[in-house]
Scaffold this motif. Structure first.
Motif, PDB file in Angstrom:
ATOM      1  N   HIS A   1       1.917  13.719   4.547  1.00 35.21           N
ATOM      2  CA  HIS A   1       2.914  12.696   4.839  1.00 35.21           C
ATOM      3  C   HIS A   1       3.854  13.237   5.921  1.00 35.21           C
ATOM      4  O   HIS A   1       4.640  14.155   5.656  1.00 35.21           O
ATOM      5  CB  HIS A   1       3.729  12.345   3.590  1.00 35.21           C
ATOM      6  N   PRO A   2       3.802  12.718   7.132  1.00 35.60           N
ATOM      7  CA  PRO A   2       4.664  13.228   8.203  1.00 35.60           C
ATOM      8  C   PRO A   2       6.148  13.253   7.855  1.00 35.60           C
ATOM      9  O   PRO A   2       6.897  14.078   8.391  1.00 35.60           O
ATOM     10  CB  PRO A   2       4.383  12.256   9.355  1.00 35.60           C
ATOM     11  N   ILE A   3       6.572  12.391   6.945  1.00 33.41           N
ATOM     12  CA  ILE A   3       7.987  12.355   6.570  1.00 33.41           C
ATOM     13  C   ILE A   3       8.378  13.585   5.742  1.00 33.41           C
ATOM     14  O   ILE A   3       9.558  13.867   5.567  1.00 33.41           O
ATOM     15  CB  ILE A   3       8.302  11.045   5.818  1.00 33.41           C
ATOM     16  N   GLY A   4       7.354  14.311   5.217  1.00 32.69           N
ATOM     17  CA  GLY A   4       7.608  15.591   4.581  1.00 32.69           C
ATOM     18  C   GLY A   4       7.911  15.555   3.092  1.00 32.69           C
ATOM     19  O   GLY A   4       8.402  16.546   2.543  1.00 32.69           O
ATOM     20  N   ARG A   5       7.591  14.466   2.420  1.00 34.21           N
ATOM     21  CA  ARG A   5       7.838  14.369   0.980  1.00 34.21           C
ATOM     22  C   ARG A   5       7.026  13.220   0.412  1.00 34.21           C
ATOM     23  O   ARG A   5       6.468  12.406   1.148  1.00 34.21           O
ATOM     24  CB  ARG A   5       9.330  14.115   0.692  1.00 34.21           C
ATOM     25  N   PHE A   6       6.980  13.168  -0.923  1.00 31.51           N
ATOM     26  CA  PHE A   6       6.412  11.999  -1.592  1.00 31.51           C
ATOM     27  C   PHE A   6       7.418  10.852  -1.537  1.00 31.51           C
ATOM     28  O   PHE A   6       8.623  11.066  -1.367  1.00 31.51           O
ATOM     29  CB  PHE A   6       6.111  12.303  -3.061  1.00 31.51           C
ATOM     30  N   GLY A   7       6.916   9.640  -1.691  1.00 26.97           N
ATOM     31  CA  GLY A   7       7.809   8.496  -1.765  1.00 26.97           C
ATOM     32  C   GLY A   7       8.455   8.386  -3.130  1.00 26.97           C
ATOM     33  O   GLY A   7       8.074   9.071  -4.086  1.00 26.97           O
ATOM     34  N   LYS A   8       9.436   7.518  -3.218  1.00 29.09           N
ATOM     35  CA  LYS A   8      10.131   7.259  -4.482  1.00 29.09           C
ATOM     36  C   LYS A   8       9.808   5.844  -4.947  1.00 29.09           C
ATOM     37  O   LYS A   8       9.655   4.928  -4.139  1.00 29.09           O
ATOM     38  CB  LYS A   8      11.636   7.425  -4.297  1.00 29.09           C
ATOM     39  N   GLY A   9       9.753   5.690  -6.262  1.00 28.63           N
ATOM     40  CA  GLY A   9       9.429   4.384  -6.811  1.00 28.63           C
ATOM     41  C   GLY A   9      10.350   3.289  -6.311  1.00 28.63           C
ATOM     42  O   GLY A   9       9.906   2.176  -6.016  1.00 28.63           O
ATOM     43  N   LYS A  10      11.636   3.577  -6.187  1.00 30.35           N
ATOM     44  CA  LYS A  10      12.587   2.560  -5.768  1.00 30.35           C
ATOM     45  C   LYS A  10      12.349   2.137  -4.320  1.00 30.35           C
ATOM     46  O   LYS A  10      12.608   0.983  -3.950  1.00 30.35           O
ATOM     47  CB  LYS A  10      14.025   3.053  -5.932  1.00 30.35           C
ATOM     48  N   GLU A  11      11.838   3.050  -3.493  1.00 31.00           N
ATOM     49  CA  GLU A  11      11.548   2.685  -2.108  1.00 31.00           C
ATOM     50  C   GLU A  11      10.432   1.645  -2.049  1.00 31.00           C
ATOM     51  O   GLU A  11      10.480   0.706  -1.235  1.00 31.00           O
ATOM     52  CB  GLU A  11      11.155   3.937  -1.315  1.00 31.00           C
ATOM     53  N   VAL A  12       9.438   1.794  -2.893  1.00 32.45           N
ATOM     54  CA  VAL A  12       8.363   0.806  -2.961  1.00 32.45           C
ATOM     55  C   VAL A  12       8.885  -0.489  -3.579  1.00 32.45           C
ATOM     56  O   VAL A  12       8.548  -1.593  -3.131  1.00 32.45           O
ATOM     57  CB  VAL A  12       7.177   1.355  -3.771  1.00 32.45           C
ATOM     58  N   ALA A  13       9.730  -0.348  -4.588  1.00 30.25           N
ATOM     59  CA  ALA A  13      10.293  -1.527  -5.259  1.00 30.25           C
ATOM     60  C   ALA A  13      11.069  -2.411  -4.288  1.00 30.25           C
ATOM     61  O   ALA A  13      11.041  -3.646  -4.399  1.00 30.25           O
ATOM     62  CB  ALA A  13      11.193  -1.091  -6.411  1.00 30.25           C
ATOM     63  N   GLU A  14      11.759  -1.815  -3.337  1.00 28.23           N
ATOM     64  CA  GLU A  14      12.526  -2.601  -2.361  1.00 28.23           C
ATOM     65  C   GLU A  14      11.608  -3.489  -1.532  1.00 28.23           C
ATOM     66  O   GLU A  14      11.946  -4.639  -1.223  1.00 28.23           O
ATOM     67  CB  GLU A  14      13.324  -1.670  -1.450  1.00 28.23           C
ATOM     68  N   LEU A  15      10.443  -2.979  -1.164  1.00 34.05           N
ATOM     69  CA  LEU A  15       9.480  -3.782  -0.407  1.00 34.05           C
ATOM     70  C   LEU A  15       8.910  -4.898  -1.277  1.00 34.05           C
ATOM     71  O   LEU A  15       8.774  -6.047  -0.835  1.00 34.05           O
ATOM     72  CB  LEU A  15       8.355  -2.891   0.114  1.00 34.05           C
ATOM     73  N   ILE A  16       8.605  -4.573  -2.522  1.00 37.37           N
ATOM     74  CA  ILE A  16       8.087  -5.585  -3.443  1.00 37.37           C
ATOM     75  C   ILE A  16       9.116  -6.688  -3.664  1.00 37.37           C
ATOM     76  O   ILE A  16       8.777  -7.877  -3.694  1.00 37.37           O
ATOM     77  CB  ILE A  16       7.700  -4.926  -4.786  1.00 37.37           C
TER      78      ILE A  16
ATOM     79  N   GLY B   1       0.807  -1.220   0.000  1.00 40.75           N
ATOM     80  CA  GLY B   1       0.000   0.000   0.000  1.00 40.75           C
ATOM     81  C   GLY B   1       0.836   1.264   0.000  1.00 40.75           C
ATOM     82  O   GLY B   1       1.094   1.836   1.058  1.00 40.75           O
ATOM     83  N   PRO B   2       1.278   1.723  -1.176  1.00 35.03           N
ATOM     84  CA  PRO B   2       2.049   2.964  -1.224  1.00 35.03           C
ATOM     85  C   PRO B   2       1.176   4.179  -0.916  1.00 35.03           C
ATOM     86  O   PRO B   2      -0.030   4.202  -1.214  1.00 35.03           O
ATOM     87  CB  PRO B   2       2.543   3.023  -2.676  1.00 35.03           C
ATOM     88  N   ALA B   3       1.798   5.189  -0.329  1.00 36.32           N
ATOM     89  CA  ALA B   3       1.160   6.501  -0.233  1.00 36.32           C
ATOM     90  C   ALA B   3       1.372   7.197  -1.568  1.00 36.32           C
ATOM     91  O   ALA B   3       1.508   6.545  -2.604  1.00 36.32           O
ATOM     92  CB  ALA B   3       1.770   7.280   0.927  1.00 36.32           C
ATOM     93  N   PHE B   4       1.397   8.507  -1.588  1.00 40.85           N
ATOM     94  CA  PHE B   4       1.601   9.225  -2.845  1.00 40.85           C
ATOM     95  C   PHE B   4       3.078   9.149  -3.220  1.00 40.85           C
ATOM     96  O   PHE B   4       3.947   9.579  -2.467  1.00 40.85           O
ATOM     97  CB  PHE B   4       1.135  10.679  -2.706  1.00 40.85           C
ATOM     98  N   ILE B   5       3.326   8.559  -4.365  1.00 42.33           N
ATOM     99  CA  ILE B   5       4.683   8.324  -4.845  1.00 42.33           C
ATOM    100  C   ILE B   5       4.950   9.254  -6.032  1.00 42.33           C
ATOM    101  O   ILE B   5       4.060   9.504  -6.858  1.00 42.33           O
ATOM    102  CB  ILE B   5       4.866   6.847  -5.277  1.00 42.33           C
ATOM    103  N   ASP B   6       6.150   9.753  -6.117  1.00 42.01           N
ATOM    104  CA  ASP B   6       6.519  10.679  -7.184  1.00 42.01           C
ATOM    105  C   ASP B   6       6.639   9.921  -8.508  1.00 42.01           C
ATOM    106  O   ASP B   6       7.715   9.476  -8.896  1.00 42.01           O
ATOM    107  CB  ASP B   6       7.835  11.374  -6.830  1.00 42.01           C
TER     108      ASP B   6
END
Length: 246
Positions: A206-221, A182-187
C-alpha cells in the motif's frame, strides 16, 4: 440519513461494525446482522448507548431463507428498507488452486457471492415497494486483480462487480442504485490470523504505508447510500491506499 432504514450484514466487527456505527450516528435506523450473535448484539448496545437506533438479527448470508427473513425483520421492525450494505464475507481457504479443497471453494463462493444474489433478491422487492433505495456490495481490490492462494475469494470478489453492474442496469429506472466498494487490506479481525512478517509485507503493498481503517471505508459506504450519490450507480469504488495504482 434521518429515518432511513439500513441493513448491514457482517455488522458484528470490522468494516460492518464501523459502518453500522456511522449510519446510526447520522440518524439512520440500523439493522445489524451477523452469524456472531453475541458480538452483533454488543454492537447494537453500543449504538444505543451513543443515542442511535439499532436492532440485531442473526442470519447466515449463505442461506437464501435467512436473507429473506432478515429483510422481513427490517420491515417488521422499522416499516421499510431504504439501504442495504452487503458486507458479510470470509477470506476462505488459503491454497493454490490444485490444492484447494472442494469444500473450501464452495464455502467461500457461498458466503462471498451467493450471499449477494440472495441478499439483493429480497432487498430489491422491498425497495421497489418503497419507491427506491441504494445497495452497496462490498467487493475488494481483489475484485480487479489476482492474489496467489486465494482463488475462491478473488473469483467471488470479481463476480461481485459483475452482479453489481447487472443489478444497476436492471433497476436504475426504478430508482434503485447499486454500487460496489473495493477496500484494500483493512485493519479488521480478518487480519488477526496473519503473522507479523506477512502483515508487514502486505502493508508494503500500500503506497500510503499502512492498512486502511474500517471507518474510512464506512465513510465511502455512507456516501453511496445517501442521496448525495444520487447519480452514482453501477460503479466500482476502490478505497485502497494506492494499492491498485502500483
Amino acid at each position: 440519513m434521518k429515518n432511513k432504514v439500513v441493513i448491514i450484514t457482517g455488522g458484528a466487527s470490522g468494516i460492518g461494525e464501523a459502518t453500522a456505527a456511522l449510519f446510526a450516528a447520522e440518524g439512520a435506523r440500523v439493522v445489524v446482522s451477523d452469524i456472531q450473535e453475541e458480538k452483533g448484539k454488543a454492537v447494537v448496545e453500543r449504538i444505543k448507548k451513543n443515542g442511535g437506533n439499532a436492532a440485531f438479527f442473526k442470519a447466515d448470508v449463505s442461506v437464501a431463507e435467512e436473507n429473506e427473513a432478515l429483510v422481513n425483520f427490517a420491515i417488521e421492525t422499522y416499516g421499510k428498507l431504504d439501504i442495504a450494505v452487503n458486507n458479510a464475507g470470509i477470506g476462505g481457504e488459503a491454497n493454490k488452486i490444485a490444492d484447494m479443497s472442494l469444500e473450501g471453494w464452495h464455502k467461500v463462493i457461498s458466503v462471498n457471492l451467493d450471499s449477494l444474489f440472495y441478499g439483493m433478491k429480497y432487498q430489491i422487492p422491498a425497495m421497489q415497494k418503497n419507491g427506491g433505495g441504494s445497495i452497496v456490495n462490498i467487493s475488494s481490490i481483489l475484485g480487479s486483480v489476482g492474489f496467489m492462494g486465494s482463488a475462491g475469494y478473488v473469483a467471488a470478489k470479481h463476480a461481485a462487480l459483475g452482479i453489481t453492474k447487472t443489478a444497476a442496469l436492471e433497476y436504475s429506472s426504478e430508482n434503485i442504485r447499486v454500487n460496489a466498494v473495493g477496500p484494500a487490506f483493512i485493519d479488521t479481525p480478518l487480519l488477526d490470523q496473519l503473522d507479523d512478517d506477512l502483515k508487514q509485507q502486505l502493508v508494503a503493498m500500500h503506497p500510503i504505508g499502512r492498512f486502511g481503517k474500517g471507518k474510512e471505508v464506512a465513510e465511502l459506504i455512507l456516501w453511496l447510500g445517501s442521496d448525495k450519490a444520487s447519480f452514482a450507480t453501477g460503479a466500482y469504488y476502490p478505497i485502497d491506499g494506492g494499492y491498485l495504482a502500483r
